[in-house]
Write an enzyme that holds these catalytic residues in place. Structure first.
Site, mmCIF file in Angstrom:
data_model
loop_
_atom_site.group_PDB
_atom_site.id
_atom_site.type_symbol
_atom_site.label_atom_id
_atom_site.label_comp_id
_atom_site.label_asym_id
_atom_site.label_seq_id
_atom_site.Cartn_x
_atom_site.Cartn_y
_atom_site.Cartn_z
ATOM 1 N N LYS A 74 -42.154 12.745 -22.181
ATOM 2 C CA LYS A 74 -41.175 12.476 -23.239
ATOM 3 C C LYS A 74 -40.634 11.064 -23.049
ATOM 4 O O LYS A 74 -40.397 10.630 -21.913
ATOM 5 C CB LYS A 74 -40.044 13.509 -23.156
ATOM 6 C CG LYS A 74 -39.047 13.449 -24.308
ATOM 7 C CD LYS A 74 -37.985 14.548 -24.175
ATOM 8 C CE LYS A 74 -37.048 14.597 -25.362
ATOM 9 N NZ LYS A 74 -36.049 15.689 -25.232
ATOM 10 N N SER A 149 -35.754 18.617 -29.335
ATOM 11 C CA SER A 149 -36.070 17.207 -29.498
ATOM 12 C C SER A 149 -37.395 16.780 -28.851
ATOM 13 O O SER A 149 -37.925 15.726 -29.193
ATOM 14 C CB SER A 149 -34.949 16.369 -28.897
ATOM 15 O OG SER A 149 -34.880 16.567 -27.498
ATOM 16 N N SER A 173 -34.147 21.825 -26.083
ATOM 17 C CA SER A 173 -35.115 20.803 -26.498
ATOM 18 C C SER A 173 -36.498 20.926 -25.877
ATOM 19 O O SER A 173 -37.416 20.216 -26.285
ATOM 20 C CB SER A 173 -34.560 19.404 -26.216
ATOM 21 O OG SER A 173 -33.673 19.029 -27.232
#
Lengths: 480, 479
Positions: A74, A149, A173
């Site tokens: 990420k 996310s 997330s």
């Protein structure tokens, strides 16, 4: 092929790391344009790294348990000398001078970082539509969001771009996009994985965790990145737990509770709203599968979880308002000039942050303001304490708890972008674990009426990832 | 309290906030070096620059030094929590300062001044320092500067902020408090206490009230005080300003004010309404600090002697009041004094020599020859003047006082020689002698001075003034 067998083949010299990386780069080449899982694909770097690993193996070396395995990161995890944007314009072009601890541990285990994945800006969102670099789409249906996310990491694993990915989970997330993309996603116990090098959103809630196609792969990845790190004061002073060793132990004799408040339905007035019928049906089916495997399954009440969302949307923005102050144009990232330092700060932040980030900074600033602190921040901390107490009480009776991961399957792109409250509700089932600091994970379990995956959430008390993974393995085996 | 009547009818109330940089090797929350001077932005790392993803890790040595400060100030040492103090400023890397807010490591305590009075301590808490801005162009003023340069070497240096109670009543009190605090910090190795290098900084809260009233007036906080001298000047200016305001019918507005050394005035920085809302909340990246009783006991056991204990020890040895020993302790010569007295030296002479003749340091002087010198002096073998000269030799080159005395030719004069000399002088100066014998106290003193002076002149200072005075007294009684 499991990550364990891929790494074993690479370590044994039966397969080159280069071929593994090339295979995944080919998949990225073929489909990344449709998905946009990555902000940055590290093609040259990952090929060079694979060649280096192959040389080491040829020289008799052993790079470790993830030898030659591509991992997608990420884009809020710091990577030395490599752009780390957090999905934000304000960090565009910034290259950290250091690696996050989790990234270091991947390198020590022989993994290959294949790219930086897209995410909601500063991890604020549930659909990856808040990225400054455009949305990521769900590989299973590109008219749908991948969740967020960490949507880019979930999509990368679901699309076969990488067998493993790391995300961060502040309110769901990792687990929610894992559910929406049909992958396994784990939020470890707070403090299990070092946060050093994770760009902070809500410091008391953030945890780094794995995405993988299988429970075993996720277990392996968590074993590698977990364990104490002196650079994070909130890191638990314990070695990484043995997970691979317990995966086959089953759930015989375990007591498992279905959290009533997170199941919805007409007969459950005390529940949160918005849990779709098809999702609830799959969770009930999962509970039956656990019972069939020998667990005792009952309904469990964790009453204060219904206030989790409200408390979370004060605590996380409050911490974020302070964490994101440093993006001021002085030392790194974007700078928009102004006549004075304060004007430069304002111009930079106005241009650099997206709407959702600004919304949460304002929310959090307000919640901490003189005269409002007690009513908002103070009160939400009390709710947090209540939730912790309610979980503690539930765990007197149960070894594990069960709930949906997300209220619905993947929703259409654009459906909730103008309705923040609807968007926030996507995390209603995942937030309580963050507030409690407990581990939980999402395991794919069949599909909804639309044919898209449903994730079942397994929740465990602090530090008991091992038992959580045992149940996850059973669910994986029983999944329709 | 010498300045108490500075403004007749008014009482000045002063509380001080002293920031001292702790003498650690590394910074408060990272392994970057805590070092003064050096090229800008060389003692930095991701944490002290507040880079995204960096996390603070508490320096245990800073906590230990804070505990030392707490013990030295007799504070309650308690479990504490770090908070974030949020405000934007370019030289503050994270745009928040990690500080202790509602739960400081050191709670209430007190500081004993050399004269024995106690000033209350409200708290002494840990926090991190900011970087340093230099404004280039426009005469260095931020609003007119062309650009600013920031040095982050100081960012993250550990500070202890010591907050006094509003217990001081005049500039002299405040100076004495800061001097004593500095002496304590240096004695326990917590800080080098250098105001000129900024490692010790003083903010001053001043209010005034009519004498005899109890409530506190509206206070102003004065910043930018860089020396003990400016501290005194700033307090006196600020008190006068507030009294003038009230006496002309105005009110004092609560403000933060800036001391300007050049014009000798304080200037308004901001009013209470313009004060920042710091939005304090507990720092989630750090865990509470809970020093164990064992640790506190260890730190206490290792604590060196404090200035007040040194004053008391010397006072006991010398048979004087602790306040009479302040100068000796301040000069770091109390060990010497105590040892010399223990070796038999006259305590009063020891303290006088330290006060008058050792301002530039002890050099090679040690206790035993010091005691021997004082013994020669009190035994009449050396005059005060000769003793001073031998003392200077001992400071310069060490050695034995008797050897130095004989090198100078300082032989004690035979009393019979002195008697002859005194008799001759009496015969030569009959008028003066008559004045000595028949005059009042004042005249007698004056004439004694005359005869002693004549003897000294004739002996080139080798005579003992005390013996001369005895001879004069004896002859006068015989007359």
């Amino acid at each position: 092929m499991s990550v364990r067998s891929t790494a074993a083949a690479v370590r044994a010299g039966e397969r080159s790391a280069l071929s593994v990386v090339e295979e995944h780069l080919a998949a990225i080449d073929a489909h990344e344009d449709e998905i946009h899982a990555f902000n940055l694909v590290l093609a040259d770097e990952s090929l060079a790294r694979a060649e280096e690993l192959d040389r080491r193996i040829a020289d008799g070396g052993d790079p470790g348990p993830l030898a030659g395995v591509p991992v997608a990161l990420k884009d809020n995890l710091c990577t030395r000398g490599i752009d780390t944007t957090c999905g934000s314009r304000i960090l565009e072009g910034w290259r950290p001078p250091y690696d996050a601890t989790a990234v270091e541990r991947l390198a020590e285990a022989g993994a290959v970082v294949i790219g930086k994945t897209n995410c909601d800006e500063f991890a604020m969102g549930s659909s990856t539509e808040n990225s400054a670099f455009g949305p990521t789409l769900n590989p299973l249906d590109t008219s749908r969001v991948p969740g967020g996310s960490s949507g880019g990491s979930a999509a990368a694993v679901a699309a076969g771009f990488a067998p493993l990915a790391l995300g961060s989970d502040t309110g769901g997330s990792i687990r929610q996009p894992a559910a929406l993309c049909g992958t396994v996603g784990v939020k470890p116990t707070y403090g299990r994985v070092s946060r050093y090098g994770l760009v902070a959103f809500g410091s008391s809630l953030d945890q780094i965790g794995p995405f993988a196609a299988t429970v075993e792969d996720a277990a392996l990845l968590l074993e590698v990145i977990g364990g104490h790190d002196p650079r994070d004061s909130t890191s638990i002073p314990e070695a990484s737990p043995d997970l691979l060793g317990v995966l086959g132990q089953g759930v015989e004799g375990l007591r498992i509770g279905i959290i009533t408040e997170l199941m919805g339905g007409p007969d459950r007035a005390a529940s949160v709203e918005g849990i779709a019928d098809d999702v609830r049906a799959r969770v009930e089916q999962a509970a039956e599968a656990l019972a069939t495997a020998g667990a005792t399954v009952e309904h469990a009440s964790v009453p204060s979880t219904i206030y989790g969302l409200s408390a979370y949307y004060l605590i996380a923005p409050a911490e974020a308002s302070s964490n994101l102050a440093r993006f001021d144009g002085v030392r790194f990232g974007l700078r928009v000039d102004g006549d004075t330092a304060p004007e430069m700060n304002t111009a930079t932040r106005t241009a650099g942050f997206g709407d959702e980030v600004k919304r949460r900074i304002m929310l959090g600033t307000y919640a901490l303001s003189a005269g409002y602190y007690d009513a908002y921040y103070g009160r939400s901390q009390k709710v947090r304490t209540l939730i912790q107490r309610d979980f503690a009480r539930a765990y007197e009776t149960f070894d594990l708890l069960l709930s949906p991961t997300a209220p619905t399957t993947a929703f259409p792109v654009g459906e909730r972008t103008d309705d923040p409250m609807m968007m926030y509700l996507a995390d209603v089932c995942t937030i309580p674990s963050n507030l409690a600091g407990h581990p939980s994970m999402s395991v794919p379990f069949g599909t909804g009426d639309d044919g898209l995956p449903v994730g079942v959430q397994v929740l465990a008390p602090a530090l008991d990832e091992a038992t959580m993974f045992r149940a996850a393995a059973v669910l994986e085996g029983a999944a329709p | 309290m010498s300045d108490q009547a500075l403004i007749p009818g008014w009482e000045v109330v002063i509380g001080l906030e002293v920031h001292a940089e702790l003498a650690t090797v590394t910074k408060m929350f990272s392994s970057a070096l805590n070092r003064f001077g050096g090229e800008p932005n060389t003692n930095i790392d991701p944490v002290s620059l507040g880079l995204p993803g960096s996390l603070p890790v508490l320096n245990e040595k800073a906590v230990e030094l804070a505990i030392r400060v707490g013990l030295a100030l007799e504070c309650v040492i308690q479990p504490s929590v770090f908070s974030r103090k949020n405000y934007f400023y370019p030289d503050m890397p994270k745009d928040f300062q990690i500080s202790q807010y509602d739960l400081p490591i050191n709670g209430v305590g007190s500081l004993e001044l050399p004269d024995g009075r106690r000033i209350g301590i409200e708290r002494a808490h840990l926090e991190e320092d900011t970087g340093k801005s230099t404004h280039v162009g426009g005469g260095g003023r931020i609003h007119e500067a062309g650009h600013s340069l920031i040095d982050y070497n100081r960012a993250g240096v550990p500070l202890i902020e010591i907050v006094s109670a509003p217990d001081m009543r005049c500039a002299e009190d405040a100076r004495a408090y800061v001097s004593e605090l500095r002496a304590i910090l240096v004695a326990i190795g917590a800080s080098d206490g250098k105001m000129e290098e900024g490692s010790m900084r003083v903010d001053c809260n001043v209010s005034v009230r009519r004498e005899g009233t109890a409530g506190l007036g509206t206070r102003c906080e004065v910043k930018n005080i860089n020396s003990l001298r400016s501290l005194g000047r700033a307090i006196e200016y600020e008190a006068r300003r507030q009294v003038d305001l009230i006496e002309s019918g105005d009110e004092v507005e609560q403000q933060t004010r800036h001391w300007n050394e050049d014009d000798g005035r304080t200037h308004k920085l901001r009013s209470k309404e313009e004060a920042y809302d710091y939005r304090y909340f507990p720092e989630p990246d750090l865990v509470p600090v809970e020093p164990s009783d064992e640790w506190i006991a260890e730190v206490r056991a290792a604590l060196p002697m404090l200035p007040r204990e040194r004053r008391r020890r010397l006072a006991d040895a010398a048979g004087v009041e602790p306040s009479d020993t302040a100068l000796t302790v301040e000069r770091g010569m109390d060990d010497l004094a105590v040892d010399a007295i223990a070796a038999g030296a006259d305590a009063a002479r020891v303290l006088v020599h330290i006060a008058n003749n050792l301002a530039d340091g002890v050099g090679k002087l040690t206790a035993a020859p010091f005691a021997a010198l004082v013994a020669m002096e009190t035994g009449g073998d050396l005059t005060a003047t000769q003793a001073k000269s031998v003392l200077a030799d001992l400071v310069a080159s060490g050695g034995d006082p008797a050897t130095h005395a004989s090198t100078h030719g300082f032989e004690a004069m035979d009393t019979s020689e002195l008697e002859a000399l005194v008799d001759r002088l009496i015969a030569d100066h009959p008028d003066d002698w008559a004045g000595f014998v028949g005059g009042d106290d004042k005249e007698r003193k004056k004439k004694a001075g005359f005869f002693v002076g004549q003897v000294m002149k004739a002996t080139r200072g080798q005579a003992d003034g005390r013996i001369v005075n005895e001879l004069l007294a004896r002859r006068s009684a015989e007359a």
